[in-house]
Structure formats: structure tokens, C-alpha cells
Scaffold this motif. Structure first.
Motif, PDB file in Angstrom:
ATOM      1  N   THR A 159       0.717  -1.356   0.284  1.00  0.00           N
ATOM      2  CA  THR A 159      -0.051  -0.270  -0.345  1.00  0.00           C
ATOM      3  C   THR A 159       0.920   1.240   0.067  1.00  0.00           C
ATOM      4  N   GLY A 160       2.412   1.473  -0.345  1.00  0.00           N
ATOM      5  CA  GLY A 160       3.065   2.419  -0.356  1.00  0.00           C
ATOM      6  C   GLY A 160       3.195   3.215  -1.613  1.00  0.00           C
ATOM      7  N   GLY A 161       1.756   3.343  -2.062  1.00  0.00           N
ATOM      8  CA  GLY A 161       1.438   3.748  -3.228  1.00  0.00           C
ATOM      9  C   GLY A 161       2.735   3.714  -4.829  1.00  0.00           C
ATOM     10  N   LEU A 260       9.152   4.573  -1.630  1.00  0.00           N
ATOM     11  CA  LEU A 260       8.079   5.717  -0.794  1.00  0.00           C
ATOM     12  C   LEU A 260       7.586   5.152   0.681  1.00  0.00           C
ATOM     13  N   HIS A 261       7.952   6.031   1.919  1.00  0.00           N
ATOM     14  CA  HIS A 261       7.973   6.026   2.572  1.00  0.00           C
ATOM     15  C   HIS A 261       6.817   6.137   3.503  1.00  0.00           C
ATOM     16  N   ILE A 262       5.877   4.625   4.029  1.00  0.00           N
ATOM     17  CA  ILE A 262       5.080   5.618   4.760  1.00  0.00           C
ATOM     18  C   ILE A 262       5.101   4.375   6.176  1.00  0.00           C
ATOM     19  N   SER A 263       3.946   5.147   6.759  1.00  0.00           N
ATOM     20  CA  SER A 263       4.022   4.791   8.635  1.00  0.00           C
ATOM     21  C   SER A 263       3.070   3.676   8.721  1.00  0.00           C
ATOM     22  N   LYS A 264       2.890   3.267   9.575  1.00  0.00           N
ATOM     23  CA  LYS A 264       2.733   1.523   9.990  1.00  0.00           C
ATOM     24  C   LYS A 264       0.604   2.071   9.919  1.00  0.00           C
ATOM     25  N   ASP A 265       0.395   3.472  10.478  1.00  0.00           N
ATOM     26  CA  ASP A 265      -1.439   4.206  10.920  1.00  0.00           C
ATOM     27  C   ASP A 265      -1.297   4.378   9.303  1.00  0.00           C
ATOM     28  N   GLU A 266      -1.121   4.185   8.030  1.00  0.00           N
ATOM     29  CA  GLU A 266      -0.497   4.809   7.050  1.00  0.00           C
ATOM     30  C   GLU A 266      -1.219   3.776   6.551  1.00  0.00           C
ATOM     31  N   GLN A 267      -0.423   2.703   6.565  1.00  0.00           N
ATOM     32  CA  GLN A 267      -1.418   1.354   5.722  1.00  0.00           C
ATOM     33  C   GLN A 267      -2.101   0.719   6.533  1.00  0.00           C
ATOM     34  N   LYS A 268      -2.541   0.909   8.028  1.00  0.00           N
ATOM     35  CA  LYS A 268      -3.590   0.453   8.462  1.00  0.00           C
ATOM     36  C   LYS A 268      -5.480   1.445   7.066  1.00  0.00           C
ATOM     37  N   GLU A 269      -4.889   1.995   7.276  1.00  0.00           N
ATOM     38  CA  GLU A 269      -6.266   3.316   7.236  1.00  0.00           C
ATOM     39  C   GLU A 269      -6.235   2.608   5.370  1.00  0.00           C
ATOM     40  N   ARG A 270      -5.366   2.789   4.751  1.00  0.00           N
ATOM     41  CA  ARG A 270      -5.248   2.225   3.454  1.00  0.00           C
ATOM     42  C   ARG A 270      -5.957   1.056   3.355  1.00  0.00           C
ATOM     43  N   LEU A 271      -5.860  -0.157   4.299  1.00  0.00           N
ATOM     44  CA  LEU A 271      -6.482  -1.107   3.898  1.00  0.00           C
ATOM     45  C   LEU A 271      -7.315  -1.612   4.535  1.00  0.00           C
ATOM     46  N   GLU A 272      -7.912  -0.387   5.548  1.00  0.00           N
ATOM     47  CA  GLU A 272      -9.204  -0.175   5.672  1.00  0.00           C
ATOM     48  C   GLU A 272     -10.303   0.060   4.472  1.00  0.00           C
ATOM     49  N   ALA A 273      -9.729   1.408   3.501  1.00  0.00           N
ATOM     50  CA  ALA A 273     -10.558   2.198   3.164  1.00  0.00           C
ATOM     51  C   ALA A 273     -10.569   1.011   1.510  1.00  0.00           C
ATOM     52  N   ARG A 274      -9.341  -0.086   1.165  1.00  0.00           N
ATOM     53  CA  ARG A 274      -9.679  -1.047   0.056  1.00  0.00           C
ATOM     54  C   ARG A 274     -10.737  -1.938   0.259  1.00  0.00           C
ATOM     55  N   ALA A 321       5.875   9.338   1.958  1.00  0.00           N
ATOM     56  CA  ALA A 321       4.767   8.969   1.118  1.00  0.00           C
ATOM     57  C   ALA A 321       3.378   8.746   2.021  1.00  0.00           C
ATOM     58  N   ASN A 322       3.308   9.218   3.111  1.00  0.00           N
ATOM     59  CA  ASN A 322       2.201   9.504   3.638  1.00  0.00           C
ATOM     60  C   ASN A 322       0.651  10.743   2.847  1.00  0.00           C
ATOM     61  N   ARG A 323       0.763  11.375   2.761  1.00  0.00           N
ATOM     62  CA  ARG A 323       0.536  12.389   1.935  1.00  0.00           C
ATOM     63  C   ARG A 323       0.819  12.280   0.101  1.00  0.00           C
ATOM     64  N   LYS A 324      -0.039  12.320  -0.157  1.00  0.00           N
ATOM     65  CA  LYS A 324      -0.179  11.555  -1.782  1.00  0.00           C
ATOM     66  C   LYS A 324       0.380  12.269  -2.919  1.00  0.00           C
ATOM     67  N   TRP A 325       0.007  13.705  -2.788  1.00  0.00           N
ATOM     68  CA  TRP A 325       0.228  14.791  -3.351  1.00  0.00           C
ATOM     69  C   TRP A 325       1.659  15.667  -2.929  1.00  0.00           C
ATOM     70  N   ALA A 326       1.430  15.057  -2.032  1.00  0.00           N
ATOM     71  CA  ALA A 326       3.171  15.968  -2.094  1.00  0.00           C
ATOM     72  C   ALA A 326       4.250  14.739  -2.619  1.00  0.00           C
TER      73      ALA A 326
END
Length: 360
Positions: A159-161, A260-274, A321-326
């Protein structure tokens, strides 16, 4: 020897024998002359065949000569230099990206995955359009020049993007000059080869931008975490990867590597969104939940790969990479700046174009 009445004194038998001997000498002489003539004919024929072989050789040179001519023709007679100091100096990455210093120990814990490079979302959207235009313009020159290539490598935890970044950054790029390869689980044929075989086969040719969605680094990441090969095997691969990238660089390929560096919390949110969006169910794999349990093991493997394989000719760039636009702007700007540093040029026009008119 005496003669009597015009006859040989030795008698008729002796004379007959001498006559026979004379005839034999004549026959022998004739045979000798015939043999000499035959030899001359064979020699002439051999010379003729030799001349024919030479003519064929001139028209069809040996494979090595033909190969050299083909290479020269394919490169327009201008091979890229193999001297590393003649390659373009890689520019600094876009603000917000952290480059791993070659030869140092690196930890992802030192990078804030929420960093934005000092821009807000509205500014980034406008700036990204400008970077698209730059990439498109430089790519056209790279393709036309047909002397060098650019390889962009993307790695990330699940889910890193990677997909979203590639889709955003390469928007508007001419597909004729770009190749994107997603490396999945290796096939039986690929497993029968050395671990770099399938990646080398997809390296970009001259004039192209190549993109690796996952890459040769999987062979020191997933195989390590899952224990697919012995430790002594994957540890040897760091040096082999560096050699592989050096070979590509010396052959005219500039390499950009993004983690592409994301946090563990961000991965959780992206998995839940799927899970919550029916249209994204196809992207969800229950195995991702199993992989998530190995988060710390993967972070250790990533830290080692980034530390051991960040080199002066192919450094690693860690993208918050937590913020996709950045994330998208940082990557796009770095690619555009790298292409500009490579400075590809349109080839010179053909001679004799001046004054030409297109007929009605």
C-alpha cells in the motif's frame, strides 16, 4: 655401335626395343605435360575460387564485423562513453526527499513520512502540472537522441503507493518512449535463471524511460523476510546488485531509485479503505494482513538494502509518502530535474533540407 647396310649392327630385335622405348618416352613426356597442364588448370581454378570467396567475404563480413557495423549504425556512430566521470552529475532531489548517503548506515526511522517539502496541497497541484510538461519535453528529446536511457525504480511496503505514483508522475508521457514493468512472483522459467536475469532483460534500451514497479531488490527483501533462500545467498546479492547497477550506468543508463515511505498507521488506513470501497476490493489481498505482521522484519530488510545499495552512481531516495499529493510532486520534480541534467539533444537535421519543397 656400328652400322651395316643402314641397319643397326645389334640386329632387328634391338632396334625394335629401342623404338618401343622411344615411344614410351614420348608417352611419358605427353603424360607429364598433361599433368602439368592439369595442375595449372587446378591452380587457376583454386585462384578463381579464392577470389570468389573473398568477394563473398567482402559482401558478407564475418559475424564480428557485421555485429560491429550494426552497433555503429544503430547508435548513429556515437557510442556512449563508458567512463563514469562523463555521465551527468545527478541533481539534488526535490525538497522533502531524503537521499541515503553512500557508505553510511541508514534507518527509515529518521525520516518523517508526513513531510511535504514545504508546499501545501494547492501549490503542489499547480506545480505538478509544470513538472508533467517538463518530463514530457525532455522525454521527447531523450527518445529522439537515442543514445541513453533512464531507469526509475520504485520500492515500498504494501500500500506504499507505487501504482498511484507511476500513474500520476508519467501522465502525458508518450507511451512509445516509456516502458513500465511490474515484477510479480517469478515464473518457473525465471527461477531457473540467476536472480538478476529477468530484471536485466527489462532494462530500458537507448532513448527510453524504463520503470520498475518492484524490482531486483525483492531478492533481498521478501526472500529474506520469508526465508526463501539461505542467509548466505541473499547477503551475497547486495554486492551483485551494486555491480548490476554499475553495469547499467556505465552502459548509458541513469538510475533513479525511490523508496516510498509510509507509516504503519497509514498502511492500516489504506487497507481499511480498500475493504470499505467495493470498487477497490480487487486490490485487497488477505495475504496483505499476514505481511503486515512482518512490518518490523521488512523495515529491517529495507534499512539494510538502502544502506548497502546506495551508491554514488545510483543513490536511494526516500520519499515521504503518507500524503500522496506531496509524494507525487517530489518524485515528478526529481525525474524532471534528472532528465534536464542528462541534457538529451535532438539529433542534427539531415543535410540538404534547405530549399526543399513539398509537392502539391
Amino acid at each position: 655401335m656400328s652400322k651395316t647396310n643402314g641397319k643397326d649392327a645389334d640386329g632387328p630385335e634391338t632396334g625394335k626395343n629401342r623404338e618401343t622405348a622411344s615411344q614410351g618416352d614420348a608417352e611419358h613426356t605427353g603424360k607429364t605435360k598433361g599433368k602439368r597442364a592439369e595442375n595449372r588448370a587446378e591452380k587457376a581454378d583454386a585462384e578463381t575460387r579464392k577470389d570468389a570467396r573473398k568477394a563473398r567475404a567482402d559482401h558478407h563480413p564475418p559475424s564480428s564485423a557485421a555485429w560491429a557495423r550494426a552497433v555503429d549504425a544503430g547508435m548513429g556512430g556515437t557510442a556512449p562513453s563508458l567512463s563514469p566521470h562523463l555521465h551527468p552529475r545527478l541533481p539534488r532531489p526535490a525538497p522533502g526527499i531524503v537521499t541515503v548517503e553512500p557508505g553510511t548506515r541508514f534507518s527509515l526511522a529518521s525520516v518523517d513520512p508526513d513531510a511535504t517539502g514545504g508546499l501545501d496541497k494547492a501549490e503542489a497541484k499547480v506545480a505538478l502540472a509544470g513538472e508533467h510538461a517538463r518530463i514530457k519535453a525532455w522525454q521527447e528529446k531523450l527518445y529522439a537522441e537515442h543514445r541513453r536511457s533512464l531507469l526509475v525504480v520504485f520500492q515500498a511496503i504494501d500500500t506504499g503507493g507505487k501504482d498511484g505514483t507511476i500513474r500520476s508522475v508519467l501522465e502525458g508521457v508518450n507511451p512509445q518512449g516509456c516502458r513500465v514493468w511490474s515484477f510479480k512472483v517469478p515464473s518457473a522459467e525465471e527461477l531457473d535463471q540467476d536472480f538478476l536475469w529477468r530484471y536485466h532483460a527489462k532494462a530500458p534500451g537507448r532513448g527510453l524511460i524504463g520503470v520498475f514497479n518492484r524490482s531486483h531488490y525483492e531478492d533481498v527483501l521478501v526472500v529474506r523476510v520469508k526465508g526463501l533462500v539461505p542467509e548466505e545467498t541473499w547477503r551475497e546479492r547486495y554486492g551483485l546488485i551494486n555491480d548490476f547497477e554499475r553495469l547499467l550506468t556505465l552502459s548509458g543508463t541513469t538510475i533513479l531509485k525511490f523508496f516510498l515511505h509510509i507509516s504503519k498507521d497509514e498502511q492500516k488506513e489504506r487497507l481499511e479503505a480498500r475493504l470499505e470501497d467495493a470498487e477497490k476490493h480487487w486490490k485487497f489481498d488477505p495475504a496483505d494482513l499476514v505481511e503486515r505482521k512482518s512490518w518490523d522484519a521488512y523495515r529491517t530488510a529495507f534499512d539494510d538494502a538502502l544502506s548497502r545499495c546506495s551508491t554514488p552512481y545510483a543513490p536511494w531516495h526516500v520519499v515521504p509518502a503518507n500524503r500522496k499529493w506531496a509524494r507525487n510532486l517530489m518524485v515528478a520534480r526529481t525525474i524532471a530535474d534528472t532528465l534536464e541534467a542528462m541534457d538529451p539533444r535532438f539529433p542534427p537535421p539531415r543535410e540538404g533540407l534547405e530549399g526543399l519543397k513539398v509537392p502539391d
